[in-house]
Design a protein around this motif. Structure first.
Motif, PDB file in Angstrom:
ATOM      1  N   PRO A  75       0.573   6.389  -3.499  1.00 28.57           N
ATOM      2  CA  PRO A  75       0.213   5.225  -4.345  1.00 28.57           C
ATOM      3  C   PRO A  75       0.744   5.371  -5.764  1.00 28.57           C
ATOM      4  O   PRO A  75       0.838   6.468  -6.297  1.00 28.57           O
ATOM      5  CB  PRO A  75      -1.323   5.229  -4.318  1.00 28.57           C
ATOM      6  CG  PRO A  75      -1.691   6.635  -4.012  1.00 28.57           C
ATOM      7  CD  PRO A  75      -0.615   7.175  -3.102  1.00 28.57           C
ATOM      8  N   ALA A  76       1.094   4.206  -6.349  1.00 29.37           N
ATOM      9  CA  ALA A  76       1.612   4.220  -7.727  1.00 29.37           C
ATOM     10  C   ALA A  76       0.506   4.599  -8.701  1.00 29.37           C
ATOM     11  O   ALA A  76      -0.647   4.193  -8.560  1.00 29.37           O
ATOM     12  CB  ALA A  76       2.161   2.841  -8.088  1.00 29.37           C
ATOM     13  N   GLY A  77       0.817   5.369  -9.672  1.00 26.20           N
ATOM     14  CA  GLY A  77      -0.141   5.763 -10.707  1.00 26.20           C
ATOM     15  C   GLY A  77      -0.429   4.629 -11.679  1.00 26.20           C
ATOM     16  O   GLY A  77       0.258   3.600 -11.682  1.00 26.20           O
TER      17      GLY A  77
END
Length: 309
Positions: A75-77
């Motif tokens: 998942p993107a931060g």
């Protein structure tokens, strides 16, 4: 004697194995056959070495694909805070002015504004020159006659005059009417018993008539007489009941009382016109005369026939 093609192929295989080893898991690639310089290489051994390399490469490719999938699923931060704005650059030079556009159509007139407050009154200006006199207006109608004022106090007794006539006029009841005077062949009596003195003409059958004027058209209202001005004792007129007949029962005397004035006369009672023996009638008149307003005196207390002695 070395085979140049074989040497090149081995070199390529070694480089490939090294590259695969760098990205592969800790397991190592085992080359089944080792060749010695100056010893002929068998085709089967070479092919076995190629097969080992191919198997390692395919395994590594599978591992790389699995890693790529795992990386894609990370998942993107959270997004980091926005950095500060950079300094504004200097303004560029103004471009050349464009050509003037055509004048647009005039818009509709806006609504009128509300009136402003009334300003303070300015100082009065200097009086202008007097204008020319306007034309005189038409004379207005004559106003009604005012009521007769109260009789003033009796004046001082004057000096005795010259002897007058000693003849008096009497009615049928022997009542003294007044002193008799002849006037141009006409019998005249001076009446002093009914207020201020006045003359009237008469004969043995009664008082004689004259002309009485009115501003109305029906011989009503204020009566006027056409008499000379500045008379000390006025001459009254007694209107008879029949035209052209003297001494025919008239009992009201019209006596001048006031100053001469100009009046628009519109009707007349005259004992000098009409049909003899017929009643005196009101006649229309249209003239502007200098006349004197008349007061009325009741003469009904004197009964004909009259005598003088």
């Amino acid at each position: 004697m070395r085979n140049p093609k074989l040497t090149a192929l081995v070199t390529v295989l070694a480089m490939t194995v090294a590259r695969v080893s760098l990205g592969a898991p800790p397991a190592t690639v085992t080359i089944p056959n080792t060749f010695v310089a100056g010893t002929p290489a068998k085709a089967a051994d070479v092919n076995a070495n190629f097969s080992a390399v191919v198997t390692a490469i395919n395994s590594t490719a599978q591992t790389v694909s699995t890693l790529q999938t795992a990386v894609q699923n990370i998942p993107a931060g959270p997004q980091g805070a926005q950095g500060p704005a950079g300094a504004q650059g200097s303004q560029g030079p103004a471009g050349p002015a464009g050509a003037k556009g055509a004048t647009g159509a005039a818009g509709p007139t806006g609504p009128a504004g509300s009136p402003g407050p009334i300003g303070a009154t300015g100082p009065q200006g200097a009086t202008g020159p007097q204008g020319a006199a306007g034309a005189a207006g038409a004379a207005g109608p004559q106003g009604p006659a005012g009521a007769t004022g109260p009789q003033g106090p009796a004046g001082a007794t004057g000096p005795q005059g010259p002897a007058g006539s000693s003849v008096s006029v009497y009615d049928a009841n022997s009542t003294v009417i007044g002193q008799w005077f002849p006037s141009n062949g006409v019998d005249t009596v001076l009446i002093t018993s009914l207020g201020p003195p006045f003359y009237v003409t008469l004969n043995s059958t009664g008082f004689t008539s004259g002309n009485v004027f009115f501003a109305t058209t029906d011989c009503s209202g204020t009566a006027y007489l056409e008499e000379p001005a500045n008379q000390m004792i006025p001459v009254g007129q007694v209107m008879g009941t029949s035209a052209l007949s003297y001494g025919t029962g008239g009992t009201t005397a019209y006596v001048p009382s006031g100053a001469p004035q100009s009046v628009n006369v519109n009707s007349t009672l005259s004992g000098f016109s009409g049909t003899s023996g017929q009643p005196v009638t009101c006649q229309l008149e249209s003239a502007t005369l200098t006349v004197i307003q008349a007061r009325t005196v009741d003469l009904s207390g004197f009964v004909a026939p009259f005598t003088a002695h």
